[in-house]
Scaffold this motif. Structure first.
Motif, PDB file in Angstrom:
ATOM      1  N   UNK A 160       0.852  -1.190   0.000  1.00  0.00           N
ATOM      2  CA  UNK A 160       0.000   0.000   0.000  1.00  0.00           C
ATOM      3  C   UNK A 160       0.888   1.239   0.000  1.00  0.00           C
ATOM      4  N   UNK A 161       0.771   2.043  -1.050  1.00  0.00           N
ATOM      5  CA  UNK A 161       1.568   3.269  -1.172  1.00  0.00           C
ATOM      6  C   UNK A 161       0.769   4.415  -0.553  1.00  0.00           C
ATOM      7  N   UNK A 191       0.619  -8.116   5.705  1.00  0.00           N
ATOM      8  CA  UNK A 191       0.489  -9.573   5.538  1.00  0.00           C
ATOM      9  C   UNK A 191      -0.888 -10.092   5.920  1.00  0.00           C
ATOM     10  N   UNK A 192      -1.857  -9.196   6.110  1.00  0.00           N
ATOM     11  CA  UNK A 192      -3.228  -9.591   6.452  1.00  0.00           C
ATOM     12  C   UNK A 192      -4.182  -8.808   5.558  1.00  0.00           C
ATOM     13  N   UNK A 193      -4.996  -9.523   4.780  1.00  0.00           N
ATOM     14  CA  UNK A 193      -5.845  -8.841   3.816  1.00  0.00           C
ATOM     15  C   UNK A 193      -6.872  -7.930   4.501  1.00  0.00           C
ATOM     16  N   UNK A 253      -5.225  -4.785   5.541  1.00  0.00           N
ATOM     17  CA  UNK A 253      -4.945  -3.937   4.385  1.00  0.00           C
ATOM     18  C   UNK A 253      -6.200  -3.196   3.937  1.00  0.00           C
ATOM     19  N   UNK A 254      -7.328  -3.911   3.923  1.00  0.00           N
ATOM     20  CA  UNK A 254      -8.588  -3.288   3.525  1.00  0.00           C
ATOM     21  C   UNK A 254      -9.001  -2.201   4.513  1.00  0.00           C
ATOM     22  N   UNK A 255      -8.813  -2.474   5.814  1.00  0.00           N
ATOM     23  CA  UNK A 255      -9.173  -1.487   6.845  1.00  0.00           C
ATOM     24  C   UNK A 255      -8.327  -0.214   6.699  1.00  0.00           C
TER      25      UNK A 255
END
Length: 629
Positions: free
Chosen positions: A204-205, A250-252, A255-257
């Motif tokens: 995530x940039x 490392x956790x989808x 990442x979404x949150x």
């Protein structure tokens, strides 16, 4: 007689959202002509014989078709769609098919072809498609259960993926998509994907953070603002000068949150932005291959930038097409940082090109390919650099595929860039008291030209007018009209710029003639295509080139003179040519660099060559075939 304007919807989703496009066709137009105009409004190049129109009524989705398709005589199709009562709106529909050819793209790098064409019928399922495609991809002996078929929608904001069920009927799925939106079908691809057991890793940039902080300080900010979990989130890259970091997650679900939370987060009153960056397997890119990194500014050229974003995401891998309003150029360059050779296409005005070239200069030392060549698809108002490099005065609806071919066939040329140091010796105009400190020195980069005096004053007035009513500045015609109006208001004004500034060229004092504007030009196009230097031979100066390490200095006597130059009747007053310039401002004076104007306080302006020359792509005059690209 006359024409009729109609609303066109491209499917049920557009009807629900009341999103339509307008077309204007003659009242005597035939059915097929109206269908063709409707498809053109949505930039769909398919055969118009495959589509028809339905009237839009209260029962829009159940209404009869306008075009007779149920065993009607052929002549009935030749009549006008406009009878005594003309519906206000229409819906494009795809005619039903018993069989169809679809494209299946491999989700791995496969040399030779980009996709496999496969014929499907009413009995074709996801499983039968996978079974037929694998042998064509050289994977005949592999187990079907190791693969899946993904439906990928390439929108302007994001890429949506959906895994199709093994028993899904492909033809029915295509019909469903087209009923929702013909345009959505045009933006949908089918990928055959290998089932992997790889661990989750999302990059995530994040941009918009304060610059020049340490990795520890960035981590603390992200902990405070986003409550990141350091056991699953780490900083893989830090861009201190730009205030950006890359998070490896490392956790989808985490990442979404974070991705959703970033959209509503500000740090020091500056909003954050996040872009998901896919991993590029640079080691698998064939030699003599130059992938294309595309930047699109959707705010340039009215709606054309947005439409080009859709088109290029369909023609290319959508991950290599970046929307500049979503994080700027840096995420794209980061994604391509390990690619050994690549080219860049910038879709926007001269300001957008300068933005991308500036970002490239800042990150060049972190790129394996430190000097990628840059092509331009002009979308702005002036587009002077695009004109010089033969890309034209502005995009006018050419086929995006032909543009990609032109980029592939373009010639590599070098171009100078220039550093402008602004060192104010007095407080800026409008300071509250005379004891205020002068502005600190600042540096700006120049690609095209730098203007002082009347040229910059007109740009400043235009800039203020656009800030007051930005919604009106959505066409080149309107923009140029406002610029002319601003110029007419300045005709009677008299100034003596030559008395308010001093000029040194290569350590030599230069006496200025009676002028109102002083312009430093790097390219032979100014003010939307005018040749300010002129074509007359002159023994005092070398013939200008964009890579000669020299700038030309030209004067204009006023608004009338500028108008004559832009009309091609006159050229500017040639003053000097050199590689190092010092301008002393004795009073506050309007200054503009590549179309960005401001009032500069009294002090020094120093212009000098900036680092290495940049590689640009100049459109080739003749069609040619390049190998390996």
């Amino acid at each position: 007689s006359g024409k009729q304007t109609l609303k066109i919807f491209d499917g049920s989703d557009a009807v629900k959202r009341n999103q339509f496009r307008l077309i204007s066709v003659p009242r005597i137009a035939k059915n097929e002509e109206v269908v063709e105009a409707a498809l053109r409004a949505y930039h769909i190049n398919d055969d118009q014989q495959e589509y028809e129109l339905q009237t839009f009524t209260q029962q829009a989705l159940l209404s009869d078709d306008v075009i007779n398709r149920n065993d009607a005589a052929e002549d009935s199709n030749l009549g006008s769609v406009f009878q005594e009562s003309v519906p206000e709106a229409w819906i494009i529909r795809a005619k039903p098919k018993d069989e169809e050819v679809i494209r299946i793209y491999p989700a791995w790098l496969w040399e030779g072809m980009a996709y496999i064409s496969l014929q499907v019928n009413k009995n074709s399922t996801t499983q039968t498609v996978i079974k037929e495609v694998l042998p064509l991809l050289g994977r005949r002996t592999e187990c079907l259960q190791n693969f899946k078929l993904e439906e990928v929608l390439m929108g302007s904001k994001q890429v949506q993926r959906m895994v199709l069920d093994n028993q899904e009927l492909i033809l029915s799925r295509l019909e469903d998509i087209r009923k929702i939106s013909i345009r959505q079908m045009n933006q949908t691809r089918f990928y055959i994907v290998e089932n992997g057991r790889s661990t989750v890793r999302v990059n995530l940039f994040v941009v918009g953070l304060p610059p020049q902080l340490s990795p520890e300080e960035y981590t603390n900010i992200l902990k405070d603002e986003l409550a990141i979990k350091t056991n699953v989130v780490s900083l893989s890259h830090v861009y201190q000068a730009q205030g950006a970091v890359v998070l490896e997650i490392s956790c989808f679900s985490e990442a979404e949150r974070i991705y959703m939370l970033v959209k509503d987060t500000t740090v020091n009153d500056k909003p954050l932005n996040a872009v998901v960056i896919p991993e590029v397997m640079a080691s698998k890119i064939p030699q003599n291959c130059w992938p294309l990194l595309v930047f699109v500014n959707p705010k340039s050229g009215g709606l054309k930038g947005r439409d080009l974003l859709y088109c290029f995401r369909k023609l290319l891998n959508p991950h290599q097409v970046f929307e500049l309003t979503n994080g700027g150029p840096l995420p794209g360059f980061h994604m391509f940082s390990k690619v050994p050779s690549f080219r860049v296409l910038v879709c926007g005005g001269d300001g957008t090109v300068g933005w991308v070239l500036g970002a490239l200069e800042e990150i060049r030392h972190k790129l394996v390919c430190s000097e990628p060549s840059v092509a331009i698809l002009p979308l702005g108002t002036g587009n002077d650099l695009g004109r010089v490099l033969r890309w034209g005065a502005g995009y006018s609806g050419e086929d995006p595929y032909s543009i990609l071919i032109s980029v592939d066939e373009a010639d590599d040329v070098l171009m100078d860039r220039w550093t402008i140091l602004l060192d104010a010796e007095e407080p800026a105009e409008g300071a509250e008291n005379s004891m205020a400190e002068p502005e600190p020195p600042k540096i700006v980069m120049m690609n095209n030209y730098c203007g002082l005096g009347i040229d910059a004053e007109l740009s400043l007035d235009f800039h203020h007018a656009r800030e007051e009513e930005p919604g009106k500045f959505n066409s080149r015609f309107h923009n140029k009209g406002v610029y002319v109006k601003v110029g007419l208001q300045k005709i009677s004004h008299t100034r003596n710029l030559h008395k308010d500034i001093k000029l040194q060229v290569d350590q030599r004092e230069v006496e200025l003639p009676n002028i109102e504007g002083l312009i430093f030009i790097n390219i032979p196009s100014w003010g939307s295509g005018a040749d300010l230097w002129g074509t007359d031979s002159d023994d005092r100066f070398e013939k200008p080139r964009i890579d000669d390490g020299l700038l030309e200095v030209v004067g204009v006597t006023g608004v009338v003179h500028m108008g004559q130059v832009q009309s091609g009747f006159r050229s500017g007053i040639r003053i000097a040519q050199g590689s190092y310039f010092r301008v002393t401002l004795l009073k506050p004076i309007p200054v503009q660099v590549d179309g960005e104007p401001w009032i500069q306080a009294p002090g020094q302006i120093i212009i000098s060559a900036a680092g290495p020359k940049v590689h640009m792509l100049k459109k080739s005059k003749q069609k040619k075939k390049k190998t390996g690209s």
